[in-house]
Design a protein around this motif. Structure first.
Motif, short mmCIF file in Angstrom:
data_model
loop_
_atom_site.label_atom_id
_atom_site.label_comp_id
_atom_site.label_asym_id
_atom_site.label_seq_id
_atom_site.Cartn_x
_atom_site.Cartn_y
_atom_site.Cartn_z
N MET A 41 0.83 -1.20 0.00
CA MET A 41 0.00 0.00 0.00
C MET A 41 0.87 1.26 0.00
O MET A 41 0.66 2.19 -0.80
CB MET A 41 -0.93 0.01 1.21
N GLY A 42 1.84 1.30 0.90
CA GLY A 42 2.65 2.50 1.02
C GLY A 42 3.44 2.82 -0.24
O GLY A 42 3.51 3.98 -0.66
N SER A 102 4.45 6.17 -4.96
CA SER A 102 4.73 6.17 -6.40
C SER A 102 3.89 7.16 -7.18
O SER A 102 4.23 7.48 -8.33
CB SER A 102 4.55 4.77 -6.99
N ILE A 103 2.82 7.69 -6.60
CA ILE A 103 2.04 8.68 -7.36
C ILE A 103 2.85 9.95 -7.60
O ILE A 103 2.49 10.75 -8.48
CB ILE A 103 0.69 9.02 -6.69
N GLY A 104 3.95 10.11 -6.87
CA GLY A 104 4.84 11.21 -7.19
C GLY A 104 5.43 11.11 -8.58
O GLY A 104 5.90 12.11 -9.14
N GLY A 141 7.00 13.80 -11.47
CA GLY A 141 8.45 13.69 -11.41
C GLY A 141 9.01 14.08 -10.06
O GLY A 141 10.08 14.69 -9.97
N PHE A 142 8.32 13.71 -9.00
CA PHE A 142 8.72 14.10 -7.65
C PHE A 142 10.07 13.47 -7.30
O PHE A 142 10.28 12.27 -7.49
CB PHE A 142 7.66 13.69 -6.63
N ALA A 194 0.13 -0.46 -17.33
CA ALA A 194 -0.73 0.69 -17.63
C ALA A 194 -0.28 1.92 -16.88
O ALA A 194 -0.31 3.04 -17.41
CB ALA A 194 -2.19 0.35 -17.30
N TRP A 195 0.15 1.73 -15.64
CA TRP A 195 0.64 2.86 -14.83
C TRP A 195 1.85 3.51 -15.49
O TRP A 195 1.92 4.73 -15.60
CB TRP A 195 1.00 2.35 -13.44
N ASN A 196 2.80 2.71 -15.94
CA ASN A 196 3.99 3.26 -16.58
C ASN A 196 3.63 4.02 -17.85
O ASN A 196 4.23 5.06 -18.15
CB ASN A 196 4.97 2.14 -16.90
N GLY A 197 2.65 3.51 -18.59
CA GLY A 197 2.21 4.22 -19.78
C GLY A 197 1.63 5.58 -19.44
O GLY A 197 1.89 6.57 -20.14
#
Length: 222
Positions: A166-167, A172-174, A178-179, A206-209
């Motif tokens: 979860m964490g 990773s939403i950063g 480009g955090f 899909a996330w990487n895309g």
């Protein structure tokens, strides 16, 4: 068993990662948030909150990512959700920590408000103030996280738990903006270890895309 999810959803990804890690078979039913499929009457009948993920196991329906992770781990008898009361309490604490202050400030305040119009403000001064506050609060949370990882490999010790799934998904939403995690080297080391797990690769195509698309847009507007 069915899991309604969006592969780019921050809260869906840890559940899908756990399914891969624990080798649990489930029918994955995509629900596109960007196409508003979660807002249909049909989906509202499954989850009145109109959010993902949702787990259906026969007549049993469970919402909320944290609850689903704990339930699946209990079903599988997986050590990533320990049965010892004190060890389990540590995992619960870490999951609640991410789900409350960290996600509010880092996710909704700092990241989503830049990318998703419904979380930002049209007034430039208000938006700038929101981002300033979210940046300050996020840095404070990351400092706490970094200190907690100074003497251990994962959130609750030397082995990953469902809290790490979860964490890491929340941190990773950063990637959307480009955090830079370099000021918090222990967080960066932990994130690298999580990204190297097979379940991460299996879950994040899909996330990487999406991340690449957002990065291209940001470069073009710079």
């Amino acid at each position: 068993m069915k899991l309604y999810y969006d592969p780019i959803s921050t809260t869906s990804r840890p559940v899908v990662m756990f399914l891969h890690e624990a080798k649990i078979k489930a029918d994955l039913v995509p629900v596109s948030l960007f196409q508003d499929e979660h807002k249909t009457a049909e989906y509202a009948a499954i989850n009145p909150n109109q959010a993902v993920p949702v787990l259906q196991d026969g007549a049993f329906t469970l919402t909320e990512s944290s609850a689903i992770l704990k339930h699946l781990a209990d079903m599988a008898g997986d050590p990533s959700y320990p049965t010892d009361p004190l060890a389990r309490a540590r995992v619960n604490q870490a999951m609640d920590w991410f789900n409350t202050g960290f996600y509010r400030d880092f996710g909704y305040g700092l990241v989503y408000s830049r990318i998703l119009p419904e979380y930002g403000f049209a007034n430039p001064m208000t938006q700038a103030d929101l981002l300033r506050r979210a940046q300050e609060r996020s840095e404070r949370w990351l400092a706490v996280l970094d200190a907690g990882l100074a003497d251990q490999s994962f959130l609750c010790g030397d082995a990953p738990t469902i809290a790490d799934l979860m964490g890491a998904s929340y941190v990773s939403i950063g990637d959307w903006i480009g955090f830079d995690l370099s000021p918090w080297p222990n967080v960066g080391r932990w994130m690298s270890a999580m990204r190297e797990r097979p379940c991460w690769t299996e879950t994040h195509e899909a996330w990487n895309g999406l991340v690449n698309m957002l990065r291209d847009q940001q470069r073009q507007s710079a």
